[in-house]
Design a protein around this motif. Structure first.
Motif, mmCIF file in Angstrom:
data_model
loop_
_atom_site.group_PDB
_atom_site.id
_atom_site.type_symbol
_atom_site.label_atom_id
_atom_site.label_comp_id
_atom_site.label_asym_id
_atom_site.label_seq_id
_atom_site.Cartn_x
_atom_site.Cartn_y
_atom_site.Cartn_z
ATOM 1 N N GLU A 108 0.830 -1.195 0.000
ATOM 2 C CA GLU A 108 0.000 0.000 0.000
ATOM 3 C C GLU A 108 0.874 1.258 0.000
ATOM 4 O OE1 GLU A 108 -3.419 0.063 -0.123
ATOM 5 O OE2 GLU A 108 -3.236 -2.090 -0.418
ATOM 6 N N ALA A 109 0.423 2.298 -0.709
ATOM 7 C CA ALA A 109 1.129 3.575 -0.771
ATOM 8 C C ALA A 109 0.101 4.687 -0.942
ATOM 9 C CB ALA A 109 2.124 3.583 -1.923
ATOM 10 N N ILE A 110 0.544 5.912 -0.735
ATOM 11 C CA ILE A 110 -0.320 7.076 -0.938
ATOM 12 C C ILE A 110 0.337 7.963 -1.979
ATOM 13 C CG2 ILE A 110 -1.335 9.122 0.126
ATOM 14 C CD1 ILE A 110 -1.327 7.583 2.769
ATOM 15 N N LEU A 111 -0.404 8.260 -3.031
ATOM 16 C CA LEU A 111 0.072 9.121 -4.104
ATOM 17 C C LEU A 111 0.062 10.556 -3.611
ATOM 18 C CD1 LEU A 111 0.891 9.244 -7.106
ATOM 19 C CD2 LEU A 111 -1.531 9.528 -7.637
ATOM 20 N N HIS A 157 9.352 8.610 1.296
ATOM 21 C CA HIS A 157 8.757 8.819 -0.023
ATOM 22 C C HIS A 157 9.684 8.268 -1.091
ATOM 23 C CE1 HIS A 157 6.737 11.944 2.372
ATOM 24 N NE2 HIS A 157 5.715 11.705 1.568
ATOM 25 N N ILE A 158 9.078 7.882 -2.217
ATOM 26 C CA ILE A 158 9.865 7.498 -3.388
ATOM 27 C C ILE A 158 9.407 8.331 -4.575
ATOM 28 C CG2 ILE A 158 10.364 5.145 -2.637
ATOM 29 C CD1 ILE A 158 8.164 4.147 -4.516
ATOM 30 N N GLY A 159 10.333 8.669 -5.430
ATOM 31 C CA GLY A 159 10.033 9.368 -6.680
ATOM 32 C C GLY A 159 10.204 8.389 -7.820
ATOM 33 N N CYS A 160 9.182 8.278 -8.658
ATOM 34 C CA CYS A 160 9.211 7.316 -9.763
ATOM 35 C C CYS A 160 9.038 8.025 -11.096
ATOM 36 C CB CYS A 160 8.092 6.293 -9.605
ATOM 37 S SG CYS A 160 8.265 5.261 -8.157
ATOM 38 N N ARG A 161 9.738 7.516 -12.116
ATOM 39 C CA ARG A 161 9.545 7.975 -13.490
ATOM 40 C C ARG A 161 8.860 6.849 -14.247
ATOM 41 N NH1 ARG A 161 14.690 9.695 -15.456
ATOM 42 N NH2 ARG A 161 15.153 7.496 -15.571
ATOM 43 N N PHE A 162 7.737 7.152 -14.880
ATOM 44 C CA PHE A 162 7.007 6.152 -15.646
ATOM 45 C C PHE A 162 7.811 5.775 -16.888
ATOM 46 C CE2 PHE A 162 3.295 8.747 -13.936
ATOM 47 C CZ PHE A 162 3.182 7.977 -12.793
ATOM 48 N N ASP A 163 7.747 4.512 -17.276
ATOM 49 C CA ASP A 163 8.443 4.073 -18.489
ATOM 50 C C ASP A 163 7.855 4.714 -19.735
ATOM 51 O OD1 ASP A 163 10.022 2.567 -16.835
ATOM 52 O OD2 ASP A 163 9.077 0.658 -17.326
ATOM 53 N N ALA A 164 6.565 4.988 -19.708
ATOM 54 C CA ALA A 164 5.883 5.697 -20.789
ATOM 55 C C ALA A 164 4.910 6.668 -20.124
ATOM 56 C CB ALA A 164 5.121 4.723 -21.689
ATOM 57 N N PRO A 165 4.681 7.847 -20.705
ATOM 58 C CA PRO A 165 3.753 8.798 -20.092
ATOM 59 C C PRO A 165 2.378 8.148 -19.867
ATOM 60 C CG PRO A 165 4.903 9.808 -21.932
ATOM 61 C CD PRO A 165 5.251 8.345 -21.947
ATOM 62 N N TYR A 212 4.667 12.114 -16.479
ATOM 63 C CA TYR A 212 5.934 11.392 -16.591
ATOM 64 C C TYR A 212 6.401 10.726 -15.304
ATOM 65 C CZ TYR A 212 6.190 13.947 -20.942
ATOM 66 O OH TYR A 212 5.901 14.463 -22.174
ATOM 67 N N GLY A 213 5.800 11.077 -14.154
ATOM 68 C CA GLY A 213 6.267 10.487 -12.909
ATOM 69 C C GLY A 213 5.398 10.886 -11.734
ATOM 70 N N CYS A 214 5.794 10.398 -10.540
ATOM 71 C CA CYS A 214 5.004 10.676 -9.345
ATOM 72 C C CYS A 214 5.867 10.545 -8.097
ATOM 73 C CB CYS A 214 3.816 9.732 -9.256
ATOM 74 S SG CYS A 214 4.265 8.007 -9.022
ATOM 75 N N ARG A 215 5.292 11.009 -6.979
ATOM 76 C CA ARG A 215 5.899 10.831 -5.664
ATOM 77 C C ARG A 215 4.900 10.081 -4.805
ATOM 78 N NH1 ARG A 215 5.967 14.432 -0.829
ATOM 79 N NH2 ARG A 215 4.664 15.771 -2.125
#
Length: 110
Positions: free
Chosen positions: A42-45, A88-96, A51-54
Motif C-alpha cells: 500500500e502507498a499514498i500518491l 517517499h519514493i520518486g518514480c519515473r514512468f516508463d511511458a507517459p 511522466y512520474g510521481c511521488r
C-alpha cells in the motif's frame, strides 16, 4: 564570443524546477507499489505528472529499481524508482500515463 558590454547584461534567475511537466499535488489517493515477483504494498500518491510521481511508501525501494504502480484502480503502470528518502519514493514512468487517468487523479470537485 563575449564583448565588453556583455558583463553588464542582466541574467535571469536559474530555474530550480527541471521537470518537463508540472507536478500536480494530490491530497489522498490510494495506490500500490509492487516489485516484480512480490506482493503489492500500500502507498499514498502525493503528487503526479504524466511522466512520474511521488509516493508515500514504507517499504524499501532503492534507486534504479523497477516497480509496477497501480494508481486508483487503473491498469498497472511500469516505472523506475529515481530517488528514495526513506518515507517517499520518486518514480519515473516508463511511458507517459494516459491524460484521461491524469485528469481523473487530479480533478478536484468542490
Amino acid at each position: 564570443m563575449a564583448t565588453r558590454l556583455s558583463q553588464f547584461r542582466t541574467v535571469g534567475p536559474a530555474l530550480v524546477e527541471q521537470r518537463s511537466e508540472p507536478r500536480h499535488r494530490i491530497t489522498v489517493t490510494h495506490a500500490t507499489v509492487r516489485k516484480q515477483g512480490n506482493v503489492s504494498i500500500e502507498a499514498i500518491l502525493r503528487d503526479l505528472s504524466v511522466y512520474g510521481c511521488r509516493l508515500a511508501c514504507t517499504s524499501e525501494h532503492p534507486e534504479g529499481e523497477r516497480v509496477w504502480l497501480r494508481l486508483k484502480d487503473s491498469l498497472p503502470v511500469s516505472a523506475t524508482v529515481i530517488w528514495n528518502d526513506g518515507n517517499h519514493i520518486g518514480c519515473r514512468f516508463d511511458a507517459p500515463i494516459d491524460r484521461g487517468l491524469m485528469r481523473a487523479l487530479t480533478l478536484v470537485i468542490c
